[in-house]
Write a protein that holds these residues in place. Structure first.
Motif, PDB file in Angstrom:
ATOM      1  N   ASP A   1       0.947  -1.085   0.132  1.00 55.37           N
ATOM      2  CA  ASP A   1       0.020  -0.154  -0.073  1.00 55.37           C
ATOM      3  C   ASP A   1       0.759   1.339   0.021  1.00 55.37           C
ATOM      4  O   ASP A   1       2.184   1.419  -0.027  1.00 55.37           O
ATOM      5  CB  ASP A   1      -0.973  -0.136   1.324  1.00 55.37           C
ATOM      6  CG  ASP A   1      -0.396  -0.122   2.514  1.00 55.37           C
ATOM      7  OD1 ASP A   1       0.789   0.584   2.731  1.00 55.37           O
ATOM      8  OD2 ASP A   1      -0.829  -0.631   3.574  1.00 55.37           O
ATOM      9  N   ARG A   2       0.208   2.304  -0.035  1.00 55.52           N
ATOM     10  CA  ARG A   2       0.807   3.580  -0.340  1.00 55.52           C
ATOM     11  C   ARG A   2       1.901   4.034   0.997  1.00 55.52           C
ATOM     12  O   ARG A   2       3.107   4.466   0.634  1.00 55.52           O
ATOM     13  CB  ARG A   2      -0.097   4.983  -0.545  1.00 55.52           C
ATOM     14  CG  ARG A   2       0.628   6.147  -0.896  1.00 55.52           C
ATOM     15  CD  ARG A   2      -0.711   6.951  -1.128  1.00 55.52           C
ATOM     16  NE  ARG A   2      -0.154   8.411  -1.562  1.00 55.52           N
ATOM     17  CZ  ARG A   2      -0.659   9.352  -2.166  1.00 55.52           C
ATOM     18  NH1 ARG A   2      -1.851   9.240  -1.798  1.00 55.52           N
ATOM     19  NH2 ARG A   2      -0.253  10.551  -2.440  1.00 55.52           N
ATOM     20  N   GLU A   3       1.329   3.554   2.174  1.00 54.59           N
ATOM     21  CA  GLU A   3       2.419   3.945   3.258  1.00 54.59           C
ATOM     22  C   GLU A   3       3.346   3.137   3.300  1.00 54.59           C
ATOM     23  O   GLU A   3       4.340   3.685   3.660  1.00 54.59           O
ATOM     24  CB  GLU A   3       1.288   4.028   4.429  1.00 54.59           C
ATOM     25  CG  GLU A   3       0.526   5.190   4.618  1.00 54.59           C
ATOM     26  CD  GLU A   3       1.012   6.571   4.618  1.00 54.59           C
ATOM     27  OE1 GLU A   3       2.203   6.762   5.232  1.00 54.59           O
ATOM     28  OE2 GLU A   3       0.658   7.209   3.600  1.00 54.59           O
TER      29      GLU A   3
ATOM     30  N   ASP B   1       6.808   9.983  -3.046  1.00 51.40           N
ATOM     31  CA  ASP B   1       5.457   9.855  -3.142  1.00 51.40           C
ATOM     32  C   ASP B   1       5.140  10.116  -4.666  1.00 51.40           C
ATOM     33  O   ASP B   1       5.992  11.009  -5.286  1.00 51.40           O
ATOM     34  CB  ASP B   1       4.532  10.708  -2.363  1.00 51.40           C
ATOM     35  CG  ASP B   1       3.285  10.282  -2.130  1.00 51.40           C
ATOM     36  OD1 ASP B   1       2.669   9.279  -2.568  1.00 51.40           O
ATOM     37  OD2 ASP B   1       2.321  10.855  -1.439  1.00 51.40           O
TER      38      ASP B   1
ATOM     39  N   GLU C   1      -1.298   2.707  -6.229  1.00 53.59           N
ATOM     40  CA  GLU C   1      -1.114   3.009  -4.785  1.00 53.59           C
ATOM     41  C   GLU C   1      -0.306   4.272  -4.876  1.00 53.59           C
ATOM     42  O   GLU C   1      -0.781   5.396  -3.985  1.00 53.59           O
ATOM     43  CB  GLU C   1      -0.433   2.256  -3.985  1.00 53.59           C
ATOM     44  CG  GLU C   1      -1.275   1.043  -3.847  1.00 53.59           C
ATOM     45  CD  GLU C   1      -2.410   0.886  -2.734  1.00 53.59           C
ATOM     46  OE1 GLU C   1      -2.286   1.998  -1.940  1.00 53.59           O
ATOM     47  OE2 GLU C   1      -3.370   0.325  -2.893  1.00 53.59           O
TER      48      GLU C   1
ATOM     49  N   TYR D   1      -0.320   6.831  -6.852  1.00 55.65           N
ATOM     50  CA  TYR D   1      -1.076   8.001  -7.237  1.00 55.65           C
ATOM     51  C   TYR D   1      -2.227   8.333  -6.402  1.00 55.65           C
ATOM     52  O   TYR D   1      -3.353   9.026  -6.858  1.00 55.65           O
ATOM     53  CB  TYR D   1      -1.186   7.821  -8.839  1.00 55.65           C
ATOM     54  CG  TYR D   1      -0.062   8.365  -9.615  1.00 55.65           C
ATOM     55  CD1 TYR D   1       0.345   9.527  -9.593  1.00 55.65           C
ATOM     56  CD2 TYR D   1       0.512   7.261 -10.310  1.00 55.65           C
ATOM     57  CE1 TYR D   1       1.531   9.883 -10.473  1.00 55.65           C
ATOM     58  CE2 TYR D   1       1.750   7.422 -10.981  1.00 55.65           C
ATOM     59  CZ  TYR D   1       2.206   8.780 -11.240  1.00 55.65           C
ATOM     60  OH  TYR D   1       3.254   9.033 -11.938  1.00 55.65           O
ATOM     61  N   GLY D   2      -2.485   7.227  -5.244  1.00 56.04           N
ATOM     62  CA  GLY D   2      -3.573   7.365  -4.634  1.00 56.04           C
ATOM     63  C   GLY D   2      -4.938   6.978  -5.300  1.00 56.04           C
ATOM     64  O   GLY D   2      -5.944   7.178  -4.978  1.00 56.04           O
TER      65      GLY D   2
ATOM     66  N   GLN E   1      -7.302   4.147  -5.454  1.00 55.61           N
ATOM     67  CA  GLN E   1      -7.550   2.918  -4.750  1.00 55.61           C
ATOM     68  C   GLN E   1      -8.258   1.716  -5.823  1.00 55.61           C
ATOM     69  O   GLN E   1      -9.325   2.267  -6.513  1.00 55.61           O
ATOM     70  CB  GLN E   1      -8.365   2.953  -3.558  1.00 55.61           C
ATOM     71  CG  GLN E   1      -7.820   3.711  -2.709  1.00 55.61           C
ATOM     72  CD  GLN E   1      -6.389   2.992  -1.978  1.00 55.61           C
ATOM     73  OE1 GLN E   1      -6.478   1.779  -1.809  1.00 55.61           O
ATOM     74  NE2 GLN E   1      -5.333   3.785  -1.914  1.00 55.61           N
TER      75      GLN E   1
END
Length: 276
Positions: free
Chosen positions: A99-101, A111, A175, A177-178, A180
């Motif tokens: 995931d992104r985090e 990011d 992920e 680029y946010g 989902q």
């Protein structure tokens, strides 16, 4: 300092590869590896931090597991494509997507576009590494009597490995680029497969995205056609001596970079047109 890949265990022998040492309970039946074991090997091959030795050992293990599943279909073109399509669909849910985090922690806070660029770079290295590893294994066949490997088995294993790495890339670019991808793990895997086949990013606002944990007929045909092109590109692995390794690595990397750039263009925020 010893890298993680240098500590990887040697590939098991063809007699035991992928079976976990357990015999099939049915008397007289051949040993067949569990789907989970095949999925675990493919997942390990997608690791960013794998070195050359580790990737080659894992590809050898995957070849053994492919062989243990039964290879008669791989010698018939239409049956081989069905086998590839089924196998890629089976392993897709096993491909690890961070995931992104997690990605931001792993890549020191990168990011967005900067993170996406790093993901593409790593995936290019990984698929090029698979091509080089497959070419190196094939080179042995030019100077020794073929015993454990045959061309269709090696090509099938390499194709599955490369597709898995690119599926991971697509998932992690979303992920970064946010964006989902909705649905359960199985549904997300099918969405990523459709994205890979179409070579386009996923728009979660499109009706039907994330619905269904199986591939429909149209999506399956698109996936099959894309796999055919990928399988044909991997034929360069069989070049004599080490030329196959060099060419296969280059072509794999170039194709992965092109895929990554197309997905990034789809996912990257675009400035509004004048007057919007």
């Amino acid at each position: 300092m010893m890298s993680r890949s240098d500590q990887a265990p040697d590939a098991p022998s063809p007699a035991s590869t992928g079976t976990g040492g357990a015999a099939d309970p049915t008397p007289g039946s051949e040993l067949v590896p569990r789907d989970e074991e095949l999925g675990a090997t493919v997942a390990a091959l997608t690791d960013d931090d794998l070195g050359r030795g580790g990737r080659r050992r894992l590809l050898g293990r995957l070849v053994g597991q492919v062989r243990a599943r039964g290879t008669s279909s791989l010698f018939k073109p239409k049956a081989a494509l069905r086998w590839l399509t089924d196998t890629v669909a089976e392993i897709a849910p096993h491909v690890p997507i961070r995931d992104r985090e997690t990605l931001r922690r792993h890549f020191d806070g990168l990011d967005g576009d900067a993170l996406a660029a790093r993901l593409v770079r790593n995936a290019v290295r990984a698929t090029a590494g698979v091509g080089a590893a497959g070419g190196g294994v094939a080179a042995v066949e030019w100077v020794a009597t073929p015993t454990l490997l045959s061309a269709p088995v090696l090509l099938a294993a390499e194709t599955v490995a490369v597709v898995a790495i690119e599926l991971k890339l697509i998932g992690e670019l979303h992920e970064a680029y946010g964006v989902q991808v909705p649905g359960t793990a199985g549904q997300r895997a099918m969405v990523l497969l459709r994205s890979w086949a179409a070579q386009r990013g996923v728009n979660p606002l499109v009706p039907g995205v994330g619905v269904g944990a199986v591939l429909g007929t149209a999506a399956r045909n698109e996936l099959r056609d894309r796999l055919l092109r990928r399988f044909g590109r991997n034929l360069t692995t069989l070049g004599p001596f080490l030329t196959g390794a060099a060419v296969a690595g280059f072509l794999n990397g170039r194709a992965t970079r092109g895929l990554g750039n197309r997905i990034r263009e789809d996912l990257r925020p675009h400035p509004p047109a004048i007057g919007d």
